[in-house]
Scaffold this motif. Sequence first.
Motif, PDB file in Angstrom:
ATOM      1  N   VAL A 127      -8.011   2.250  -1.257  1.00  0.00           N
ATOM      2  CA  VAL A 127      -8.399   1.811  -0.191  1.00  0.00           C
ATOM      3  C   VAL A 127      -8.867   2.827   0.656  1.00  0.00           C
ATOM      4  CG1 VAL A 127      -7.216   0.851   2.157  1.00  0.00           C
ATOM      5  CG2 VAL A 127      -6.239   0.182  -0.060  1.00  0.00           C
ATOM      6  N   LYS A 128      -8.523   3.989   0.651  1.00  0.00           N
ATOM      7  CA  LYS A 128      -8.956   5.140   1.488  1.00  0.00           C
ATOM      8  C   LYS A 128      -8.670   6.353   0.747  1.00  0.00           C
ATOM      9  CE  LYS A 128      -8.391   7.403   6.051  1.00  0.00           C
ATOM     10  NZ  LYS A 128      -7.553   7.548   7.036  1.00  0.00           N
ATOM     11  N   ALA A 129      -9.885   7.377   0.491  1.00  0.00           N
ATOM     12  CA  ALA A 129      -9.489   8.648  -0.337  1.00  0.00           C
ATOM     13  C   ALA A 129      -9.734   9.755   0.830  1.00  0.00           C
ATOM     14  CB  ALA A 129     -10.365   8.491  -1.271  1.00  0.00           C
ATOM     15  N   GLY A 130      -8.880  10.645   0.798  1.00  0.00           N
ATOM     16  CA  GLY A 130      -8.724  11.941   1.369  1.00  0.00           C
ATOM     17  C   GLY A 130      -9.190  13.022   0.523  1.00  0.00           C
ATOM     18  N   GLN A 163       0.877  -1.159   0.130  1.00  0.00           N
ATOM     19  CA  GLN A 163       0.069  -0.003   0.071  1.00  0.00           C
ATOM     20  C   GLN A 163       0.821   1.282   0.016  1.00  0.00           C
ATOM     21  OE1 GLN A 163      -3.151  -0.017   3.143  1.00  0.00           O
ATOM     22  NE2 GLN A 163      -3.898  -1.756   2.059  1.00  0.00           N
ATOM     23  N   GLN A 164       0.568   2.362  -0.714  1.00  0.00           N
ATOM     24  CA  GLN A 164       1.238   3.614  -0.787  1.00  0.00           C
ATOM     25  C   GLN A 164       0.425   4.680  -0.577  1.00  0.00           C
ATOM     26  OE1 GLN A 164       3.940   3.301  -4.064  1.00  0.00           O
ATOM     27  NE2 GLN A 164       4.115   5.674  -4.254  1.00  0.00           N
ATOM     28  N   GLN A 165       0.639   5.791  -0.154  1.00  0.00           N
ATOM     29  CA  GLN A 165      -0.042   7.204  -0.289  1.00  0.00           C
ATOM     30  C   GLN A 165       0.451   7.835  -1.557  1.00  0.00           C
ATOM     31  OE1 GLN A 165      -0.240  10.026   2.700  1.00  0.00           O
ATOM     32  NE2 GLN A 165      -2.212   9.168   3.413  1.00  0.00           N
ATOM     33  N   VAL A 166      -0.487   8.267  -2.369  1.00  0.00           N
ATOM     34  CA  VAL A 166      -0.218   9.168  -3.445  1.00  0.00           C
ATOM     35  C   VAL A 166      -1.051  10.230  -3.491  1.00  0.00           C
ATOM     36  CG1 VAL A 166       0.365   6.921  -4.946  1.00  0.00           C
ATOM     37  CG2 VAL A 166      -1.980   7.632  -4.950  1.00  0.00           C
ATOM     38  N   LEU A 217      -1.148  -1.483  -4.008  1.00  0.00           N
ATOM     39  CA  LEU A 217      -0.509  -1.409  -5.635  1.00  0.00           C
ATOM     40  C   LEU A 217      -0.531  -2.869  -6.072  1.00  0.00           C
ATOM     41  CD1 LEU A 217       2.678   0.335  -4.341  1.00  0.00           C
ATOM     42  CD2 LEU A 217       0.696   1.077  -5.677  1.00  0.00           C
ATOM     43  N   ASN A 218      -1.212  -3.870  -5.356  1.00  0.00           N
ATOM     44  CA  ASN A 218      -1.266  -5.148  -6.018  1.00  0.00           C
ATOM     45  C   ASN A 218      -2.433  -5.119  -7.236  1.00  0.00           C
ATOM     46  OD1 ASN A 218      -0.315  -7.437  -4.309  1.00  0.00           O
ATOM     47  ND2 ASN A 218      -1.274  -6.297  -2.852  1.00  0.00           N
ATOM     48  N   HIS A 219      -2.329  -5.911  -8.443  1.00  0.00           N
ATOM     49  CA  HIS A 219      -3.053  -5.688  -9.384  1.00  0.00           C
ATOM     50  C   HIS A 219      -4.563  -6.334  -8.897  1.00  0.00           C
ATOM     51  CE1 HIS A 219      -5.297  -6.894 -12.983  1.00  0.00           C
ATOM     52  NE2 HIS A 219      -4.603  -5.979 -13.540  1.00  0.00           N
ATOM     53  N   ALA A 273     -13.158   4.058  -1.485  1.00  0.00           N
ATOM     54  CA  ALA A 273     -12.733   2.834  -1.368  1.00  0.00           C
ATOM     55  C   ALA A 273     -13.270   1.804  -2.124  1.00  0.00           C
ATOM     56  CB  ALA A 273     -12.797   2.505   0.089  1.00  0.00           C
ATOM     57  N   GLY A 274     -12.326   0.911  -2.926  1.00  0.00           N
ATOM     58  CA  GLY A 274     -12.863  -0.124  -3.553  1.00  0.00           C
ATOM     59  C   GLY A 274     -12.691   0.123  -5.146  1.00  0.00           C
TER      60      GLY A 274
END
Length: 159
Positions: free
Chosen positions: A109-112, A75-78, A120-122, A91-92
């Motif tokens: 996963v989570k949107a701000g 997982q990563q924040q972008v 990052l998994n396909h 999410a999703g």
Amino acid sequence: MSISKNKVVQFHYTLRSGEELIETSAGKDPAAYLHGHSNVIPGLEKAMEGKAVGDEFDVDVKSADAYGERFEDRQQQVPIKHLQGAKRWKAGMVAMVQTDKGARQVTVVKAGLKHATVDLNHPLSGKDLSFSVQIVDIRDATEEEASHGHAHGVGGHQH
């Protein structure tokens, strides 16, 4: 003519994971790819080898020969502005992100307001897949397609 390296293959497909329909080309243009250049998942490309126009077949592809195993720590924040495919993210949802290795799909996963945490998994990693395939057309690749490593035109790469 049978499918081998540097042949452009057009095919219709239905993709399932278990009983779940993932996607189908039914009612659309067939998909196209350049065989032997890793343009489709390894398990599907291997099953296509040697097939001919008109062949219809089913193939089960284990996750290792599809989109690989799933890793929970990927997982990563972008920044939200880097997510492509929608105006508002939840999410999703699946987004496209440009990376140094080209475009890739990620799952929100989570949107701000300014950043999103993405997986990052396909989206199909860790899943065994089942394809129903119908070979529509096979032709020799052009020199340009062979040098670019992908099919051009309908169902293929548009430059």
